[in-house]
Design a protein around this motif. Structure first.
Motif, PDB file in Angstrom:
ATOM      1  N   THR A   1       4.314  -9.655 -14.216  1.00 37.33           N
ATOM      2  CA  THR A   1       5.077 -10.220 -13.118  1.00 37.33           C
ATOM      3  C   THR A   1       6.522  -9.774 -13.219  1.00 37.33           C
ATOM      4  N   PHE A   2       6.930  -8.902 -12.300  1.00 35.38           N
ATOM      5  CA  PHE A   2       8.323  -8.463 -12.297  1.00 35.38           C
ATOM      6  C   PHE A   2       9.250  -9.641 -12.000  1.00 35.38           C
ATOM      7  N   TRP A   3       8.757 -10.589 -11.177  1.00 34.88           N
ATOM      8  CA  TRP A   3       9.588 -11.736 -10.813  1.00 34.88           C
ATOM      9  C   TRP A   3       9.971 -12.540 -12.049  1.00 34.88           C
ATOM     10  N   LEU A   4       9.025 -12.692 -12.993  1.00 34.49           N
ATOM     11  CA  LEU A   4       9.296 -13.442 -14.213  1.00 34.49           C
ATOM     12  C   LEU A   4       9.793 -12.572 -15.340  1.00 34.49           C
ATOM     13  N   GLY A   5       9.672 -11.233 -15.136  1.00 31.46           N
ATOM     14  CA  GLY A   5      10.128 -10.322 -16.165  1.00 31.46           C
ATOM     15  C   GLY A   5       9.299 -10.368 -17.420  1.00 31.46           C
ATOM     16  N   GLN A   6       7.967 -10.531 -17.277  1.00 25.38           N
ATOM     17  CA  GLN A   6       7.098 -10.630 -18.435  1.00 25.38           C
ATOM     18  C   GLN A   6       5.992  -9.587 -18.339  1.00 25.38           C
ATOM     19  N   PRO A   7       6.265  -8.328 -18.684  1.00 24.10           N
ATOM     20  CA  PRO A   7       5.226  -7.317 -18.626  1.00 24.10           C
ATOM     21  C   PRO A   7       4.120  -7.609 -19.614  1.00 24.10           C
ATOM     22  N   GLN A   8       2.887  -7.241 -19.206  1.00 22.25           N
ATOM     23  CA  GLN A   8       1.719  -7.455 -20.023  1.00 22.25           C
ATOM     24  C   GLN A   8       1.181  -6.112 -20.469  1.00 22.25           C
TER      25      GLN A   8
ATOM     26  N   LEU B   1       0.827  -1.204   0.000  1.00 20.95           N
ATOM     27  CA  LEU B   1       0.000   0.000   0.000  1.00 20.95           C
ATOM     28  C   LEU B   1       0.866   1.260   0.000  1.00 20.95           C
ATOM     29  N   LEU B   2       1.929   1.249   0.803  1.00 18.20           N
ATOM     30  CA  LEU B   2       2.841   2.388   0.809  1.00 18.20           C
ATOM     31  C   LEU B   2       3.504   2.549  -0.558  1.00 18.20           C
ATOM     32  N   SER B   3       3.815   1.419  -1.204  1.00 14.91           N
ATOM     33  CA  SER B   3       4.394   1.471  -2.538  1.00 14.91           C
ATOM     34  C   SER B   3       3.432   2.150  -3.516  1.00 14.91           C
ATOM     35  N   GLY B   4       2.148   1.778  -3.420  1.00 14.71           N
ATOM     36  CA  GLY B   4       1.158   2.402  -4.272  1.00 14.71           C
ATOM     37  C   GLY B   4       0.986   3.880  -3.994  1.00 14.71           C
ATOM     38  N   LEU B   5       1.063   4.265  -2.720  1.00 14.67           N
ATOM     39  CA  LEU B   5       0.958   5.677  -2.367  1.00 14.67           C
ATOM     40  C   LEU B   5       2.130   6.465  -2.936  1.00 14.67           C
ATOM     41  N   LEU B   6       3.312   5.856  -2.898  1.00 16.41           N
ATOM     42  CA  LEU B   6       4.475   6.508  -3.498  1.00 16.41           C
ATOM     43  C   LEU B   6       4.269   6.728  -4.988  1.00 16.41           C
TER      44      LEU B   6
ATOM     45  N   ASN C   1      -2.411  -1.661  -8.658  1.00 11.62           N
ATOM     46  CA  ASN C   1      -1.008  -1.811  -8.270  1.00 11.62           C
ATOM     47  C   ASN C   1      -0.870  -2.746  -7.075  1.00 11.62           C
ATOM     48  N   THR C   2      -1.808  -2.653  -6.113  1.00 10.75           N
ATOM     49  CA  THR C   2      -1.761  -3.500  -4.929  1.00 10.75           C
ATOM     50  C   THR C   2      -1.945  -4.968  -5.301  1.00 10.75           C
ATOM     51  N   VAL C   3      -2.916  -5.246  -6.160  1.00 12.38           N
ATOM     52  CA  VAL C   3      -3.152  -6.622  -6.591  1.00 12.38           C
ATOM     53  C   VAL C   3      -1.940  -7.162  -7.326  1.00 12.38           C
ATOM     54  N   GLN C   4      -1.338  -6.350  -8.185  1.00 13.57           N
ATOM     55  CA  GLN C   4      -0.168  -6.770  -8.959  1.00 13.57           C
ATOM     56  C   GLN C   4       1.004  -7.135  -8.056  1.00 13.57           C
ATOM     57  N   GLU C   5       1.320  -6.275  -7.098  1.00 15.11           N
ATOM     58  CA  GLU C   5       2.496  -6.523  -6.258  1.00 15.11           C
ATOM     59  C   GLU C   5       2.241  -7.624  -5.240  1.00 15.11           C
TER      60      GLU C   5
ATOM     61  N   PRO D   1       8.639  -4.010  -1.182  1.00 12.80           N
ATOM     62  CA  PRO D   1       7.891  -3.292  -2.227  1.00 12.80           C
ATOM     63  C   PRO D   1       8.105  -1.789  -2.196  1.00 12.80           C
ATOM     64  N   VAL D   2       8.302  -1.230  -1.003  1.00  8.45           N
ATOM     65  CA  VAL D   2       8.550   0.213  -0.915  1.00  8.45           C
ATOM     66  C   VAL D   2       9.909   0.549  -1.518  1.00  8.45           C
ATOM     67  N   ALA D   3      10.939  -0.223  -1.167  1.00  8.51           N
ATOM     68  CA  ALA D   3      12.273   0.016  -1.719  1.00  8.51           C
ATOM     69  C   ALA D   3      12.284  -0.166  -3.227  1.00  8.51           C
TER      70      ALA D   3
END
Length: 336
Positions: A172-179, A27-32, A212-216, A72-74
């Motif tokens: 998924t950033f973990w897989l490196g496959q942006p949609q 949530l803080l990541s999304g606020l940023l 963004n929250t659901v994604q992360e 997620p914030v970092a």
């Protein structure tokens, strides 16, 4: 069968304990992302590497998250172009340098106030030093996961056909496959259709925050579950008597408590009470090593860090944090 039951119970307890803080960090990541203008954020950050590392290490007071929520914030800080020393300092120090953890440590060790003070001092020093070391890496791309590296403002080049910055794309950033890009169309590096995201209506911001929250949570939640499962299995398989037998000598006790901190993966908001249960067996220096090293590096944290950094960089973080924690707590044991 009894061991399997205990492992499952520990796994659920770790997950239940950590998930709220991961959610807070997301949530803080999304606020940023949506409420903080990245150009203003970058402008106020110190350009000096050491000062930036110190400011990032102290930022936990503004974003009080544990080692599950700081990742997620970092990551968002890095993707918004914040200097690496600031983001790395926050990543390492935020789980300890925040009012919630300091208060819980004081409640557990009120009879040993030096533990509370030194936990803050050692954590802040180690985070600042490591973040300063990472500032030497002028180009972060070789040590970041590919999807994160592509999202850095100074590294991405947008064309007329693709004006959506990577940090606003689902995938998924973990897989490196942006949609395909998130629902907003025409988002540019400076905002929506040339406007800053911070100036958009509240309804738009809330929708983007939800996406963004659901994604992360999807990306980092899976890693958290895997790390919790490994930590629970190790706690069951390694006899506690074996660890207690190592608590007699100053060097062995520090090493044992550092290993224990990495394995049990207890949230920094409650780890002081866990460490207190070893107070009669282990030295004060080893308890301090547990309280300093655990929030920086544990199994859950390593898994989450791999969503930002490549394994080589995580190994460097682990090694530097371990060495400095050992040296500082050993000096405290011998001279104080």
């Amino acid at each position: 069968m009894n061991q399997l039951h205990n492992a499952f119970t520990l796994f659920l307890s770790l997950l239940v304990e950590a998930m709220p803080f991961l959610l807070l960090g997301v949530l803080l990541s999304g606020l940023l992302l949506l409420w903080i203008d990245e150009r203003q954020l970058i402008a106020v950050m110190p350009k000096n590497p050491i000062l930036g590392a110190f400011v990032g290490s102290c930022a936990g007071f503004l974003f009080p998250v544990c080692e599950c929520g700081n990742v997620p914030v970092a990551r968002r800080l890095l993707m918004q172009g914040v200097p690496a020393p600031v983001a790395v300092g926050f990543l390492l120090a935020a789980p300890t340098i925040n009012p919630i953890v300091i208060w819980s440590t004081w409640v557990a060790f009120r009879d040993q106030p030096e533990i509370v003070v030194l936990r803050v001092v050692f954590s802040l020093s180690i985070a600042t030093i490591i973040a300063s070391v990472f500032s030497v890496q002028s180009n972060l791309k070789p040590i970041l996961q590919p999807a994160i590296a592509c999202a850095l403002p100074q590294m991405k080049t947008q064309t007329a056909e693709d004006e959506t910055p990577t940090l606003l794309k689902s995938g998924t950033f973990w897989l490196g496959q942006p949609q395909p890009a998130m629902s907003a169309v025409g988002i540019t590096g400076g905002g929506i259709m040339g406007q800053s995201i911070t100036s958009k209506p509240l309804s738009f911001k809330l929708r983007m925050l939800l996406e963004n929250t659901v994604q992360e949570l999807r990306e980092l939640g899976g890693v958290l579950i895997l790390g919790s499962a490994i930590a629970a299995a190790i706690q069951v398989l390694v006899p506690r008597e074996l660890i207690l037998s190592l608590g007699q000598g100053p060097i062995a006790s520090i090493l044992a408590m550092m290993v224990l901190a990495a394995l049990v993966s207890i949230c920094s908001t409650v780890d002081s009470f866990f460490a207190l249960s070893f107070a009669t067996t282990f030295t004060s220096g080893s308890l301090l090593a547990f309280l300093v090293f655990g929030p920086m590096i544990d199994l859950k944290g390593i898994g989450l860090m791999l969503s930002i950094f490549k394994p080589r960089a995580v190994f460097y973080l682990f090694g530097l944090a371990a060495q400095m924690t050992f040296i500082m707590t050993l000096l405290y044991t011998y001279f104080f």
